[in-house]
Design a protein around this motif. Structure first.
Motif, PDB file in Angstrom:
ATOM      1  N   GLU A  43       0.798  -1.223   0.089  1.00  0.00           N
ATOM      2  CA  GLU A  43      -0.020   0.028   0.071  1.00  0.00           C
ATOM      3  C   GLU A  43       0.938   1.361   0.188  1.00  0.00           C
ATOM      4  O   GLU A  43       0.463   2.172  -0.793  1.00  0.00           O
ATOM      5  CB  GLU A  43      -0.877   0.154   1.228  1.00  0.00           C
ATOM      6  CG  GLU A  43      -1.671   1.197   1.200  1.00  0.00           C
ATOM      7  CD  GLU A  43      -2.752   1.267   2.255  1.00  0.00           C
ATOM      8  OE1 GLU A  43      -4.053   1.402   1.766  1.00  0.00           O
ATOM      9  OE2 GLU A  43      -2.862   1.001   3.201  1.00  0.00           O
ATOM     10  N   SER A  44       1.974   1.489   0.757  1.00  0.00           N
ATOM     11  CA  SER A  44       2.930   2.337   0.724  1.00  0.00           C
ATOM     12  C   SER A  44       3.447   2.691  -0.286  1.00  0.00           C
ATOM     13  O   SER A  44       3.789   3.779  -0.955  1.00  0.00           O
ATOM     14  CB  SER A  44       3.824   2.391   2.023  1.00  0.00           C
ATOM     15  OG  SER A  44       4.654   1.269   2.027  1.00  0.00           O
ATOM     16  N   THR A  71      -9.161  -3.551   7.880  1.00  0.00           N
ATOM     17  CA  THR A  71      -9.397  -2.532   9.094  1.00  0.00           C
ATOM     18  C   THR A  71      -8.186  -1.748   9.085  1.00  0.00           C
ATOM     19  O   THR A  71      -8.014  -0.623   9.750  1.00  0.00           O
ATOM     20  CB  THR A  71      -9.636  -3.054  10.542  1.00  0.00           C
ATOM     21  OG1 THR A  71      -8.421  -3.881  10.905  1.00  0.00           O
ATOM     22  CG2 THR A  71     -10.604  -3.877  10.562  1.00  0.00           C
ATOM     23  N   VAL A  73      -5.918  -0.990   6.263  1.00  0.00           N
ATOM     24  CA  VAL A  73      -5.561  -0.083   4.820  1.00  0.00           C
ATOM     25  C   VAL A  73      -6.412   0.929   4.540  1.00  0.00           C
ATOM     26  O   VAL A  73      -7.750   0.873   4.819  1.00  0.00           O
ATOM     27  CB  VAL A  73      -5.466  -1.320   3.743  1.00  0.00           C
ATOM     28  CG1 VAL A  73      -4.143  -2.226   4.022  1.00  0.00           C
ATOM     29  CG2 VAL A  73      -6.747  -2.114   3.490  1.00  0.00           C
ATOM     30  N   GLN A  74      -5.867   1.926   3.801  1.00  0.00           N
ATOM     31  CA  GLN A  74      -7.004   3.286   3.426  1.00  0.00           C
ATOM     32  C   GLN A  74      -7.112   3.183   2.178  1.00  0.00           C
ATOM     33  O   GLN A  74      -8.031   3.634   1.717  1.00  0.00           O
ATOM     34  CB  GLN A  74      -5.840   4.316   3.950  1.00  0.00           C
ATOM     35  CG  GLN A  74      -5.466   4.304   5.314  1.00  0.00           C
ATOM     36  CD  GLN A  74      -6.569   4.429   6.312  1.00  0.00           C
ATOM     37  OE1 GLN A  74      -7.635   5.017   6.337  1.00  0.00           O
ATOM     38  NE2 GLN A  74      -6.635   3.489   7.439  1.00  0.00           N
ATOM     39  N   ARG A  75      -6.238   2.277   1.094  1.00  0.00           N
ATOM     40  CA  ARG A  75      -6.527   2.803  -0.247  1.00  0.00           C
ATOM     41  C   ARG A  75      -6.514   1.543  -1.002  1.00  0.00           C
ATOM     42  O   ARG A  75      -7.236   1.431  -2.081  1.00  0.00           O
ATOM     43  CB  ARG A  75      -5.274   3.746  -0.800  1.00  0.00           C
ATOM     44  CG  ARG A  75      -5.539   4.132  -2.218  1.00  0.00           C
ATOM     45  CD  ARG A  75      -4.172   4.758  -2.644  1.00  0.00           C
ATOM     46  NE  ARG A  75      -2.925   3.885  -2.514  1.00  0.00           N
ATOM     47  CZ  ARG A  75      -2.615   3.012  -3.114  1.00  0.00           C
ATOM     48  NH1 ARG A  75      -3.399   2.495  -4.189  1.00  0.00           N
ATOM     49  NH2 ARG A  75      -1.502   2.112  -2.620  1.00  0.00           N
ATOM     50  N   ARG A 106     -13.733  -1.980  -1.615  1.00  0.00           N
ATOM     51  CA  ARG A 106     -12.357  -2.146  -2.457  1.00  0.00           C
ATOM     52  C   ARG A 106     -12.141  -3.644  -2.406  1.00  0.00           C
ATOM     53  O   ARG A 106     -11.002  -3.918  -2.687  1.00  0.00           O
ATOM     54  CB  ARG A 106     -11.256  -1.272  -1.787  1.00  0.00           C
ATOM     55  CG  ARG A 106     -11.405   0.293  -1.706  1.00  0.00           C
ATOM     56  CD  ARG A 106     -10.195   0.879  -1.404  1.00  0.00           C
ATOM     57  NE  ARG A 106      -9.408   0.479  -0.215  1.00  0.00           N
ATOM     58  CZ  ARG A 106      -9.803   0.546   0.766  1.00  0.00           C
ATOM     59  NH1 ARG A 106     -10.898   1.448   1.538  1.00  0.00           N
ATOM     60  NH2 ARG A 106      -8.669   0.190   2.108  1.00  0.00           N
TER      61      ARG A 106
END
Length: 355
Positions: A43-44, A71, A73-75, A106
């Protein structure tokens, strides 16, 4: 590049992470902590999606892991592998909808045509059961009442009370090379996944799948699953690939391949043939190295080269009609960082959308 594509990484939930192939490393064993860190690294690094693989005999449970990592991860999207032989489709529909809600819409799903552990179905009925499951999932997750009278399930149900964020079934990714697998894919999946092969073979498979889907009034997206080794120079990349095999015992490699439940599949046989027919240095064609398959069942080849070469190879596949890539490397977190720094910023990419 021909346009945007989805670029995914791979989290090694099935005890498939090594510094040296065939040499187990306790620090790289599948665990909540290790696999979590790979997802967060991806993700980063900017990847669009990440495959969470599933194996009955190996590693940790994918659905439980997906719910937990959702819960955190954001994207990034999650491509959750589900084994149909171990699933009851109405319950699976509810699990998919719930995890999609946790993720904020997602979730994508990789359908695996597995046996029920302890039982063995022949290819044709197993893929027929998988197709039924895909049809059930699509009906229920599209919010429609289910009246399914099939060979494997006879179900009359209301749709699950919990829906996905979109109110529709997430994209279903699916792969398989046998005639039975191809027919199930042509009728049921959204994204057909290919393993590495010579470009003319990839083209032949894609043409066949386009024709099969058309006969059912459908179109498919295409994904390409491969390993990657990218370094500043081609020489360094080839040395890094060779280093992966530098401690491999041939018998241990054979044992690793035999552990997988898919060792008799048409896809695995094709990967073995690709490896056996490669040049003495293991390269089947320019920048496509088959050495990974010496200690791995399933996807058994890697794109190896400098950033320009890796980018060019991926662009070639895109020009052929590939819409999505699922990449991996060893160790997974370290190679994700290398790809994210050297190649990913030069690609036009984003989450795959279904037309």
């Amino acid at each position: 590049m021909t346009g945007p594509c989805e670029v995914s990484w791979f989290s090694a939930l099935c005890d498939d992470d090594y510094e040296f192939l065939g040499v187990p490393d306790p620090k790289l064993r599948s665990s909540w902590e290790h696999c979590r860190d790979i997802v967060l690294q991806a993700e980063s690094g900017g990847f669009d999606n990440i495959l969470l693989p599933s194996g009955y005999a190996l590693g940790i449970d994918t659905t439980a892991f997906a719910a937990a990592i959702a819960t955190m991860v954001q994207r990034i999207r999650l491509l959750m592998a589900v084994r149909i032989g171990e699933s009851w489709p109405p319950q699976l529909a509810r699990q998919i909808a719930t995890i999609d809600r946790i993720l904020g819409g997602r979730l994508t799903v990789n359908i695996i045509s597995s046996d029920l552990p302890g039982e063995k179905l022949a290819s044709a009925p197993r893929y027929a059961r998988t197709l039924e499951a895909m049809q059930i999932l699509k009906t229920m997750l599209n919010g429609q009442p289910l009246d399914h009278q099939g060979e494997f399930w006879q179900l009359k149900l209301d749709p699950p009370a919990v829906t996905t964020v979109s109110g529709t079934c997430p994209p279903l990714y699916f792969g398989g090379l046998s005639p039975d697998a191809r027919e199930a894919a042509a009728q049921g999946c959204d994204v057909y996944l290919l393993w590495p092969d010579k470009k003319e073979v990839v083209r032949e498979i894609m043409d066949d799948m386009i024709a099969r889907a058309a006969r059912h009034g459908r179109t498919l997206k295409f994904g390409y699953r491969a390993h990657v080794v990218v370094r500043d120079t081609e020489t360094e990349a080839r040395q890094a690939a060779d280093r992966l095999l530098s401690k491999l015992d041939a018998a241990e490699g054979e044992a690793i391949r035999a552990k997988s439940l898919d060792t008799n599949s048409a896809g695995v046989a094709a990967q073995a043939a690709l490896r056996e027919n490669a040049a003495n240095d293991g390269y089947a064609e320019e920048n496509l190295w088959t050495g990974v398959g010496r200690a791995r069942s399933g996807c058994g080849a890697a794109i190896v080269g400098d950033p320009d070469q890796v980018l060019a190879k991926l662009a070639m596949y895109q020009d052929m009609g590939i819409d999505a890539f699922i990449l991996s490397g060893y160790p997974h977190a370290a190679e994700a960082d290398l790809f994210a720094r050297h190649v990913l910023p030069r690609m036009q990419h984003g989450p795959l959308t279904l037309d």
